[in-house]
Scaffold this motif. Structure first.
Motif, PDB file in Angstrom:
ATOM      1  N   LYS A  42      -4.776 -14.209  53.284  1.00 30.42           N
ATOM      2  CA  LYS A  42      -4.291 -15.050  54.375  1.00 30.42           C
ATOM      3  C   LYS A  42      -5.426 -15.438  55.311  1.00 30.42           C
ATOM      4  N   ALA A  43      -6.336 -14.497  55.564  1.00 33.16           N
ATOM      5  CA  ALA A  43      -7.469 -14.792  56.450  1.00 33.16           C
ATOM      6  C   ALA A  43      -8.377 -15.848  55.821  1.00 33.16           C
ATOM      7  N   ARG A  44      -8.588 -15.768  54.508  1.00 29.64           N
ATOM      8  CA  ARG A  44      -9.414 -16.783  53.842  1.00 29.64           C
ATOM      9  C   ARG A  44      -8.768 -18.154  53.883  1.00 29.64           C
ATOM     10  N   ARG A  45      -7.426 -18.212  53.774  1.00 34.35           N
ATOM     11  CA  ARG A  45      -6.734 -19.493  53.834  1.00 34.35           C
ATOM     12  C   ARG A  45      -6.844 -20.106  55.220  1.00 34.35           C
ATOM     13  N   ARG A  46      -6.787 -19.262  56.264  1.00 32.05           N
ATOM     14  CA  ARG A  46      -6.909 -19.790  57.624  1.00 32.05           C
ATOM     15  C   ARG A  46      -8.308 -20.339  57.913  1.00 32.05           C
TER      16      ARG A  46
END
Length: 58
Positions: free
Chosen positions: A52-56
């Motif tokens: 999720k952090a990489r997508r953000r």
């Protein structure tokens, strides 16, 4: 054959061995799977949060 104190010692030995055996069975049957399941769940949550952090950031 056995004197009374030898008989009591033998019974104490059998009791201790039996308690150890059932403790080992309990640990292998309940505690180890619980520990492994919890670790796998935490690993899955960390990977999901990292994804999720990489997508953000992208």
């Amino acid at each position: 054959m056995f004197e009374f104190d030898q008989y009591l010692g033998f019974l104490a030995f059998l009791t201790i061995v039996t308690i150890g055996f059932w403790l080992m069975i309990f640990l292998l049957a309940f505690v180890v799977p619980y520990w492994l399941g919890g670790n796998l769940l935490e690993l899955w949550k960390e990977r999901r949060e990292a994804k999720k952090a990489r997508r953000r950031q992208a």
